[in-house]
Design an enzyme around this catalytic site. Sequence first.
Site, PDB file in Angstrom:
ATOM      1  N   LYS A   1       0.814  -1.223   0.000  1.00  0.00           N
ATOM      2  CA  LYS A   1       0.000   0.000   0.000  1.00  0.00           C
ATOM      3  C   LYS A   1       0.841   1.264   0.000  1.00  0.00           C
ATOM      4  O   LYS A   1       0.440   2.278  -0.581  1.00  0.00           O
ATOM      5  CB  LYS A   1      -0.970   0.004   1.195  1.00  0.00           C
ATOM      6  CG  LYS A   1      -2.099  -0.985   1.019  1.00  0.00           C
ATOM      7  CD  LYS A   1      -3.268  -0.695   1.944  1.00  0.00           C
ATOM      8  CE  LYS A   1      -4.420  -1.651   1.656  1.00  0.00           C
ATOM      9  NZ  LYS A   1      -5.463  -1.602   2.681  1.00  0.00           N
TER      10      LYS A   1
ATOM     11  N   LYS B   1      -4.718 -10.468  -6.724  1.00  0.00           N
ATOM     12  CA  LYS B   1      -5.901 -10.502  -5.873  1.00  0.00           C
ATOM     13  C   LYS B   1      -6.989  -9.564  -6.407  1.00  0.00           C
ATOM     14  O   LYS B   1      -6.678  -8.476  -6.892  1.00  0.00           O
ATOM     15  CB  LYS B   1      -5.462 -10.049  -4.471  1.00  0.00           C
ATOM     16  CG  LYS B   1      -6.454 -10.248  -3.373  1.00  0.00           C
ATOM     17  CD  LYS B   1      -5.879  -9.791  -2.041  1.00  0.00           C
ATOM     18  CE  LYS B   1      -5.668  -8.283  -2.005  1.00  0.00           C
ATOM     19  NZ  LYS B   1      -5.348  -7.762  -0.660  1.00  0.00           N
TER      20      LYS B   1
ATOM     21  N   LYS C   1     -10.230  -3.590  -4.416  1.00  0.00           N
ATOM     22  CA  LYS C   1     -10.930  -2.323  -4.634  1.00  0.00           C
ATOM     23  C   LYS C   1     -10.071  -1.355  -5.415  1.00  0.00           C
ATOM     24  O   LYS C   1     -10.584  -0.441  -6.047  1.00  0.00           O
ATOM     25  CB  LYS C   1     -11.256  -1.679  -3.275  1.00  0.00           C
ATOM     26  CG  LYS C   1     -12.260  -2.442  -2.439  1.00  0.00           C
ATOM     27  CD  LYS C   1     -12.341  -1.892  -1.005  1.00  0.00           C
ATOM     28  CE  LYS C   1     -13.209  -2.802  -0.145  1.00  0.00           C
ATOM     29  NZ  LYS C   1     -13.217  -2.453   1.272  1.00  0.00           N
TER      30      LYS C   1
HETATM   31  P1  TYM Z   1     -10.660  -5.261   3.927  1.00  0.00           P
HETATM   32  O1  TYM Z   1     -11.644  -4.182   4.203  1.00  0.00           O
HETATM   33  O2  TYM Z   1      -9.574  -4.988   2.947  1.00  0.00           O
HETATM   34  O3  TYM Z   1     -11.410  -6.562   3.461  1.00  0.00           O
HETATM   35  C1  TYM Z   1     -12.521  -7.069   4.187  1.00  0.00           C
HETATM   36  C2  TYM Z   1     -12.466  -8.585   4.208  1.00  0.00           C
HETATM   37  O4  TYM Z   1     -12.481  -9.089   2.866  1.00  0.00           O
HETATM   38  C3  TYM Z   1     -11.417  -9.998   2.672  1.00  0.00           C
HETATM   39  N1  TYM Z   1     -10.948  -9.917   1.287  1.00  0.00           N
HETATM   40  C4  TYM Z   1     -10.856 -10.961   0.453  1.00  0.00           C
HETATM   41  N2  TYM Z   1     -11.141 -12.279   0.623  1.00  0.00           N
HETATM   42  C5  TYM Z   1     -10.958 -13.088  -0.436  1.00  0.00           C
HETATM   43  N3  TYM Z   1     -10.501 -12.660  -1.651  1.00  0.00           N
HETATM   44  C6  TYM Z   1     -10.196 -11.360  -1.860  1.00  0.00           C
HETATM   45  N4  TYM Z   1      -9.762 -10.946  -3.050  1.00  0.00           N
HETATM   46  C7  TYM Z   1     -10.375 -10.437  -0.777  1.00  0.00           C
HETATM   47  N5  TYM Z   1     -10.190  -9.105  -0.639  1.00  0.00           N
HETATM   48  C8  TYM Z   1     -10.547  -8.806   0.625  1.00  0.00           C
HETATM   49  C9  TYM Z   1     -10.345  -9.557   3.654  1.00  0.00           C
HETATM   50  O5  TYM Z   1      -9.440 -10.599   3.944  1.00  0.00           O
HETATM   51  C10 TYM Z   1     -11.172  -9.138   4.848  1.00  0.00           C
HETATM   52  O6  TYM Z   1     -11.492 -10.275   5.632  1.00  0.00           O
HETATM   53  N6  TYM Z   1      -7.621  -5.026   7.901  1.00  0.00           N
HETATM   54  C11 TYM Z   1      -8.905  -5.510   7.411  1.00  0.00           C
HETATM   55  C12 TYM Z   1     -10.083  -4.975   8.201  1.00  0.00           C
HETATM   56  C13 TYM Z   1      -9.967  -5.123   9.671  1.00  0.00           C
HETATM   57  C14 TYM Z   1     -10.152  -6.314  10.412  1.00  0.00           C
HETATM   58  C15 TYM Z   1      -9.978  -5.941  11.765  1.00  0.00           C
HETATM   59  C16 TYM Z   1     -10.419  -7.625  10.061  1.00  0.00           C
HETATM   60  C17 TYM Z   1      -9.720  -4.124  10.550  1.00  0.00           C
HETATM   61  N7  TYM Z   1      -9.724  -4.616  11.814  1.00  0.00           N
HETATM   62  C18 TYM Z   1     -10.066  -6.895  12.806  1.00  0.00           C
HETATM   63  C19 TYM Z   1     -10.512  -8.573  11.097  1.00  0.00           C
HETATM   64  C20 TYM Z   1     -10.340  -8.192  12.432  1.00  0.00           C
HETATM   65  C21 TYM Z   1      -9.072  -5.078   5.974  1.00  0.00           C
HETATM   66  O7  TYM Z   1      -8.471  -4.129   5.517  1.00  0.00           O
HETATM   67  O8  TYM Z   1     -10.014  -5.778   5.298  1.00  0.00           O
END
Ligand code: TYM
Length: 344
Positions: free
Chosen positions: A115, A207, A210
């Site tokens: 990032k 992957k 967004k």
């Molecule tokens: P974020 O917002 O990027 O994504 C949300 C969830 O979607 C999953 N994900 C995917 N799974 C499969 N294939 C993909 N291409 C894909 N893209 C995204 C992510 O693994 C995630 O589960 N840091 C985290 C948010 C967060 C969080 C937490 C999660 C903040 N605090 C505490 C768990 C516990 C994030 O940026 O997810």
Amino acid sequence: PQRVFSGVQPTGNLHLGNYLGAITRFVALQDDYDCIYCVVDMHAITQAVSVWGGPEELTKSTREVTAAFIASGIDPEKHIVFNQSQVAEHAELAWVFNCVARMGWLNRMTQFKEKAGKHRENASVGLFAYPNLMAADILVYRATHVPVGEDQKQHLELARDIAQKFNTDFADSIRRVSGEDEFFPLPEPLIQGPATRVMSLRDGTKKMSKSDPSDYSRINLTDDADTIAQKIRKAKTDPEPLPGEEDGLEPRPEAANLVGIYAALADRSKADVLAEFGGAQFSTFKTALADLSVAKLAPIASEMRRLRDDPGYIDSVLERGAGQARDIAGPVMRNVKDIIGFLR
Ligand code: TYM
């Protein structure tokens, strides 16, 4: 007690990766656990304002992710749904964890490197410290299980390291204050199902995300039926028919991805899907996949549109959820303060 926590960032459109890797798993866990599902708005602001789009966009995205949770089947009457910034304990515990985690641990985080890109000096301090806030999100509820996609695995390992170091650094004090040997549980990642890493429709080695500039690389939860069908039709594939067994997917990332998506949407195993479609041409399989995608996603999109017209309802869900979250986080944070020796 077993408790599930997970979060989703309100940045841009939710896509099929978020849905299959995370949200459908959140839904599935509701019968067996007490769940807390959080729209992590404080994480969203770690990148440049131009990336998350500014105040109005953040408010809108926060409501949109909440609507996606509810439309997908998360029940805010039985579980806790709220946005992170309404519960101050997240930030409070994150500061403590900033002082527990080591620079070296955070320097290893691959997502920060991705990032931040080439201009690391320009990345926000928040983006670097982000995994500490994520650990705080989970541990402020002393959650034991965390459903996430594959890409969050390293952050979860860090959360476990932080919990462990806190438990050892303050072992004597923890025993005095709470009478326990370990104050924080080591949270267990739940990375399950056939779609833990959904890949770009344009490139099976990248992957689905967004931030990909091409909208054809992903299916958004709010895409209409025609758009979904067109994106699947144009998805990159190879010229061979589908294999009959999972081994045959090994050297074929695009095929593996589409089969994984099909399996996840149909709630079947990849082996089962290949038993049906092995030997079929992609044209046939893509038509079936497009039909299935539309059948599964269209009702969610339409429920999201309905909820979009009722922001008062969404906001009331978040407010009530935040109150319930504070009732759990408050006592944990008071314990943390006593453990550290902060007067209160
Ligand atoms: P974020 O917002 O990027 O994504 C949300 C969830 O979607 C999953 N994900 C995917 N799974 C499969 N294939 C993909 N291409 C894909 N893209 C995204 C992510 O693994 C995630 O589960 N840091 C985290 C948010 C967060 C969080 C937490 C999660 C903040 N605090 C505490 C768990 C516990 C994030 O940026 O997810």
